[in-house]
Design an enzyme around this catalytic site. Structure first.
Site, PDB file in Angstrom:
ATOM      1  N   HIS A  90      47.560  74.275  30.023  1.00 43.04           N
ATOM      2  CA  HIS A  90      47.800  74.534  28.601  1.00 43.04           C
ATOM      3  C   HIS A  90      48.726  73.455  28.060  1.00 43.04           C
ATOM      4  O   HIS A  90      49.948  73.582  28.103  1.00 43.04           O
ATOM      5  CB  HIS A  90      48.418  75.939  28.435  1.00 43.04           C
ATOM      6  CG  HIS A  90      48.598  76.373  27.012  1.00 43.04           C
ATOM      7  ND1 HIS A  90      48.700  77.707  26.650  1.00 43.04           N
ATOM      8  CD2 HIS A  90      48.708  75.671  25.858  1.00 43.04           C
ATOM      9  CE1 HIS A  90      48.864  77.795  25.344  1.00 43.04           C
ATOM     10  NE2 HIS A  90      48.888  76.566  24.835  1.00 43.04           N
ATOM     11  N   ASP A 139      53.345  72.087  24.046  1.00 42.77           N
ATOM     12  CA  ASP A 139      53.567  70.901  23.206  1.00 42.77           C
ATOM     13  C   ASP A 139      54.883  70.257  23.649  1.00 42.77           C
ATOM     14  O   ASP A 139      55.904  70.337  22.954  1.00 42.77           O
ATOM     15  CB  ASP A 139      53.636  71.305  21.733  1.00 42.77           C
ATOM     16  CG  ASP A 139      52.356  71.996  21.285  1.00 42.77           C
ATOM     17  OD1 ASP A 139      51.337  71.307  21.109  1.00 42.77           O
ATOM     18  OD2 ASP A 139      52.369  73.241  21.173  1.00 42.77           O
ATOM     19  N   GLU A 187      50.237  85.411  21.520  1.00 43.56           N
ATOM     20  CA  GLU A 187      51.426  84.554  21.396  1.00 43.56           C
ATOM     21  C   GLU A 187      52.287  85.192  20.291  1.00 43.56           C
ATOM     22  O   GLU A 187      53.299  85.820  20.584  1.00 43.56           O
ATOM     23  CB  GLU A 187      51.034  83.113  21.047  1.00 43.56           C
ATOM     24  CG  GLU A 187      52.222  82.169  20.886  1.00 43.56           C
ATOM     25  CD  GLU A 187      51.834  80.770  20.372  1.00 43.56           C
ATOM     26  OE1 GLU A 187      50.740  80.601  19.787  1.00 43.56           O
ATOM     27  OE2 GLU A 187      52.664  79.843  20.539  1.00 43.56           O
TER      28      GLU A 187
HETATM   29  N1  ADE Z   1      48.653  74.296  18.542  1.00 39.83           N
HETATM   30  C1  ADE Z   1      49.508  73.564  19.259  1.00 39.83           C
HETATM   31  N2  ADE Z   1      50.364  74.387  19.891  1.00 39.83           N
HETATM   32  C2  ADE Z   1      50.033  75.647  19.572  1.00 39.83           C
HETATM   33  C3  ADE Z   1      50.528  76.920  19.916  1.00 39.83           C
HETATM   34  N3  ADE Z   1      51.582  77.096  20.720  1.00 39.83           N
HETATM   35  N4  ADE Z   1      49.948  78.005  19.380  1.00 39.83           N
HETATM   36  C4  ADE Z   1      48.921  77.868  18.569  1.00 39.83           C
HETATM   37  N5  ADE Z   1      48.399  76.686  18.224  1.00 39.83           N
HETATM   38  C5  ADE Z   1      48.958  75.582  18.719  1.00 39.83           C
HETATM   39 ZN    ZN Z   2      49.065  76.137  22.843  1.00 45.16          ZN
END
Ligand code: ADE
Ligand code: ZN
Length: 334
Positions: free
Chosen positions: A13, A275, A196
């Site tokens: 991820h 990220d 999330e």
């Molecule tokens: N795009 C990049 N990171 C993300 C995340 N954590 N949740 C949803 N979309 C994303």
């Molecule tokens: Zn993500």
């Protein structure tokens, strides 16, 4: 403690656009004559104070303005591979967001050719195997996702699966049932961000309607005991991103993160970076953060690394080879 960087692992991820480091954003902006709304790297970094997913996405999409050419995608990806190698990554399944580039006037070909130029050298240059997962932006209409899927069909051999990302709340997986049906009919595996910021119901929809092989994040599954039992029973993997969850305020503090409870409940949880350029660390840094905050043991870290390969889309022979590397490390550890 085992050095998390020494532990062979898969990263399942990571958004390639989320590996865009501040210095590189300015470098690309300069060479492409793009004007950014921040005067320098320090001012940009100062803006990395997120209150939720949306506040992060605003910056994430704004930074992409600096990415214009095939070479940019290649350089971005090569830089990620170099950092991932230093973090002990042996296999990476990398997300990309084509719609975020198409809407800026770039072609699908520019994106995929740039990514692919870097990835085709990942084994020879970095000793890593890789795969690409194309994400649909869930805050865009389903028709846009369907058009993007059509553009991807000629590149079927370069893309292993499709996923779903961007603003979760108000954009349930059910909105994308038809496009995921079509993707699966064309041989793509499916994954989706769910649970999330969104409720457990979105995780159920990802499983039942999108028929995902993995759930990205999934941390809010812990609010639904029936769902926890189902995930434990089916061993559907969850790609958890601890530093992301803290930075986007999904949890208040790392000490509150549910990862340990997920492992204790028998879920197939993995640890990933999401990220990393925005959230303060790459994948081994995430392993270290949960080890420190949640009182994990070396055996837990080894379990997470094993889970990462078991949850990946590589063939069984490769899986066993990588898991053998973990066993080799454990056998020689002091
Ligand atoms: N795009 C990049 N990171 C993300 C995340 N954590 N949740 C949803 N979309 C994303
Ligand atoms: Zn993500």
């Amino acid at each position: 403690m085992i050095d998390p960087r020494a532990l062979p692992k898969a990263e399942l991820h990571v958004h390639i656009e989320g590996t865009f480091e501040p210095a590189q954003i300015f470098e690309f902006a300069k060479r492409n004559s793009v004007t950014l709304s921040y005067p320098n790297v320090a001012a940009l970094e100062d803006a990395y104070k997120f209150t939720d997913l949306q506040s992060f996405l605003n910056l994430y999409y704004a930074a992409m303005a600096a990415i214009r050419t095939e070479r940019d995608f290649e350089d971005l990806t090569t830089a990620y591979l170099r950092r991932a190698q230093a973090q002990g990554v042996r296999h990476a399944e990398i997300f990309f967001d084509p719609q975020a580039h198409l809407e800026r006037g770039l072609s699908f070909e520019t994106v995929i050719d740039g990514l692919w130029s870097a990835l085709q050298r990942s084994e020879s240059d970095f000793g890593m195997t890789t795969a690409l997962i194309m994400c649909f932006l869930r805050d865009q209409p389903e028709a846009s996702a369907m058009e993007t899927l059509e553009l991807a069909l000629p590149y079927r051999d370069k893309i292993i699966g499709v996923g779903l990302d961007s603003v979760e709340l108000g954009n349930p997986p059910s909105k994308f049932q038809a496009v995921f049906d079509r993707a699966r009919a064309n041989g793509f595996l499916t994954v989706a961000h769910a649970g999330e910021e969104g409720p457990p119901e979105y995780v159920w929809e990802a499983l039942n309607l999108l028929k995902v092989s993995r759930v990205d994040h999934g941390v809010r599954s812990m609010e639904d005991p029936t769902l926890v039992a189902h995930l434990a029973e089916t061993q559907i993997p969850l790609t958890v991103c601890p530093l992301s969850n803290v930075r986007l305020r999904v949890v208040d503090r790392m000490q509150d993160h549910p990862l340990k409870r997920m492992l204790d409940a028998g879920l197939r949880a993995t640890v990933n970076s999401d990220d990393p350029a925005y959230f303060g660390g790459y994948v081994a840094d995430n392993y270290r953060a949960v080890f420190d905050a949640l009182g994990l043991t070396d055996a837990d870290l080894v379990r997470l690394a094993r889970n990462s390969f078991e949850s990946s889309f590589i063939d069984d022979e490769r899986k066993q080879r990588y898991i053998g590397e973990i066993d080799g490390l454990v056998a020689t550890a002091p």
